[in-house]
Design an enzyme around this catalytic site. Sequence first.
Site, PDB file in Angstrom:
ATOM      1  N   GLU A  32     -29.208  53.828  26.188  1.00  0.00           N
ATOM      2  CA  GLU A  32     -28.025  54.691  26.260  1.00  0.00           C
ATOM      3  C   GLU A  32     -27.109  54.246  27.384  1.00  0.00           C
ATOM      4  OE1 GLU A  32     -27.027  56.342  23.595  1.00  0.00           O
ATOM      5  OE2 GLU A  32     -28.872  57.520  23.688  1.00  0.00           O
ATOM      6  N   SER A  66      -9.977  67.576   4.590  1.00  0.00           N
ATOM      7  CA  SER A  66     -11.396  67.659   4.926  1.00  0.00           C
ATOM      8  C   SER A  66     -11.950  69.017   4.548  1.00  0.00           C
ATOM      9  CB  SER A  66     -11.604  67.443   6.430  1.00  0.00           C
ATOM     10  OG  SER A  66     -12.934  67.807   6.767  1.00  0.00           O
ATOM     11  N   GLY A 123     -19.577  67.487  16.717  1.00  0.00           N
ATOM     12  CA  GLY A 123     -19.741  67.403  18.178  1.00  0.00           C
ATOM     13  C   GLY A 123     -21.184  67.305  18.626  1.00  0.00           C
ATOM     14  N   SER A 125     -23.053  64.538  18.984  1.00  0.00           N
ATOM     15  CA  SER A 125     -23.324  63.159  19.399  1.00  0.00           C
ATOM     16  C   SER A 125     -24.167  62.376  18.398  1.00  0.00           C
ATOM     17  CB  SER A 125     -23.884  63.019  20.822  1.00  0.00           C
ATOM     18  OG  SER A 125     -24.692  64.034  21.191  1.00  0.00           O
ATOM     19  N   LEU A 126     -23.934  62.655  17.119  1.00  0.00           N
ATOM     20  CA  LEU A 126     -24.580  61.870  16.066  1.00  0.00           C
ATOM     21  C   LEU A 126     -23.546  60.967  15.391  1.00  0.00           C
ATOM     22  CD1 LEU A 126     -26.886  64.659  14.546  1.00  0.00           C
ATOM     23  CD2 LEU A 126     -27.493  62.918  16.238  1.00  0.00           C
ATOM     24  N   SER A 127     -22.439  60.735  16.088  1.00  0.00           N
ATOM     25  CA  SER A 127     -21.426  59.759  15.661  1.00  0.00           C
ATOM     26  C   SER A 127     -20.616  60.149  14.438  1.00  0.00           C
ATOM     27  CB  SER A 127     -22.059  58.400  15.386  1.00  0.00           C
ATOM     28  OG  SER A 127     -22.273  57.758  16.579  1.00  0.00           O
ATOM     29  N   SER A 128     -20.170  61.396  14.396  1.00  0.00           N
ATOM     30  CA  SER A 128     -19.326  61.769  13.259  1.00  0.00           C
ATOM     31  C   SER A 128     -18.013  60.993  13.294  1.00  0.00           C
ATOM     32  CB  SER A 128     -19.075  63.270  13.221  1.00  0.00           C
ATOM     33  OG  SER A 128     -18.525  63.697  14.430  1.00  0.00           O
ATOM     34  N   SER A 129     -17.546  60.600  14.480  1.00  0.00           N
ATOM     35  CA  SER A 129     -16.265  59.875  14.502  1.00  0.00           C
ATOM     36  C   SER A 129     -16.427  58.444  13.987  1.00  0.00           C
ATOM     37  CB  SER A 129     -15.610  59.931  15.889  1.00  0.00           C
ATOM     38  OG  SER A 129     -16.362  59.234  16.830  1.00  0.00           O
ATOM     39  N   ASP A 173     -22.028  52.602  17.920  1.00  0.00           N
ATOM     40  CA  ASP A 173     -21.954  53.589  16.831  1.00  0.00           C
ATOM     41  C   ASP A 173     -21.405  52.972  15.546  1.00  0.00           C
ATOM     42  OD1 ASP A 173     -22.757  55.180  18.872  1.00  0.00           O
ATOM     43  OD2 ASP A 173     -20.862  56.244  19.096  1.00  0.00           O
TER      44      ASP A 173
END
Length: 388
Positions: A32, A66, A123, A125-129, A173
Site C-alpha cells: 500500500e 448512472s 467511497g 476504497s475498492l476502486s470504483s473510480s 488500480d
Amino acid sequence: MLASMQTQFEKHFETKPDVAAFAPGRINLIGEHTDYNGGYVFPAAIELGTYGLARKREDRTIRFYSLNFEEKGIISFSLDDLDYNADHSWANYPKGMVKFLIEAGYKIDSGFDVIVEGNIPNGASLSSSASIEMLTGWLMKQLFNLDVERLELIQLGRKVENKFIGVNSGIMDQFIVGMGQKDQAILLDTHTLEYHYVPTEFGDYTISIMNTNKRRELAESKYNERLEECQKALALLQQELDIEALGHLDVETFEKYAHLIEDETIRRRARHAVTENARVKEAYDALAQSDFERFGELLNQSHASLKDDYEVTGKELDTLAESAQNVDGVLGARMTGAGFAGCAIALVHQSKVKDLEDEVSRIYTDKIGYAPSFYHVNIGDGVKTIEL
Ligand code: GLA
C-alpha cells in the site's frame, strides 16, 4: 442487473444499446502506497464492479446516466467541450477518459449515450473510480472499434486521475482493473510494469472484506500530501544514493542512510514505503509456499506501518483491522486501498467467517457508533465485453 439496465436504457434514451461491458473493483492484498514510489503491489480484481451499456448517436451529444446516482439525472455535454466541469459530478471520470483517448489520437467522431450501474460500495476504497474509467475506455473501444491495448487504457485511466481529477495516484488500480483474471492476483513492479499472475489459493482460508462505512473525506488532499512527503525523502536520500525511487531501496540500506532525512515525520513516511515494499516480496514468497500464517503476519505488519509510520488509517480502520486480528481463526488483517476510510481485509479460516463478522461488528459498533459491513466476493476478471 443487465436486463433491468437494458430496460432503463430504452426508457431514458428511447433506443436499444449496441454494446455492453463490465469493469471490476479491486482489493489490494499488500503493498500500500508503494505504487507511486516505484515499488511492488499485489492486488486482485473482485467480482463487484461497474456495468455499462452504450450506443452511438448521429450528433455530437454525449449523455451519461448512472443508476447509482439517479438524482443527478442525465448528464449531457458536447464532444466539442470535454473540459472538467464540477457540475458534471461523477461523469467527469468517463469524460476525462473520452478526452484523453481523443488526445491520444483515437477517433471518437460522434456522440453516444451510456448508462452505468455498479455494485461496488461507494467511497469504499475498492476502486470504483478506476472501474468507471476502465469501463468507459472499453465501451469506447467497442463502440468506435478503437485499436487500443489494455495497457494504454490503463495509462490513460491513471492520467484521468492525475491530470483531470487532480489525485496524484499511482497505476495500481487501473492496472488491476484492466488486467485482472479470475482467481489470480497480480504481482506488479510499478517501476518496470513487469507483472505476473499468482493464484489466490489460500487453502482453508478466505479473504473477508470489511467496510468502515465511513464517508471518505479529505482523502485526496492527504493522499497528495503523502506523495510529496515521499518525494522529499527521496530527494534527501539521493544526495548520497544513486536511486530513482524509494521502491529501489532495501530496508538495510534505508536504515543506513535514514539519517539524511532529519525530519522525523518524513523519515517515517519513507520507512513505510521501503518496509512495505519488502513485505510485498515476502508475502509473495509466503503465498507461493502456502505459508498462510506468514502471509497473515505480513498483513498485520503492513497495517501497523500504515498506522504508525504512514498515518493513513484512522480509528475506524484501526478498529476493524485490530479487532479482526484478535479473532480466533484470523491469520491477519489490514486496511486496503488509499486508507483514511473505506475497507479492510482479513485472512480468515472459512469456518470462522461468521465469528469474525459477529465479533468485529460488536466491537466496531460499540466504539464507532454505527455498524460495519462485510462482503464475501470472488476474485474475478478485469474489464471485459459482455455479449448482449
Ligand atoms: C489509491 C491509489 C493507488 C494506490 C493506493 C494506495 O487506491 O489510486 O494508486 O496508491 O491508493 O496503495
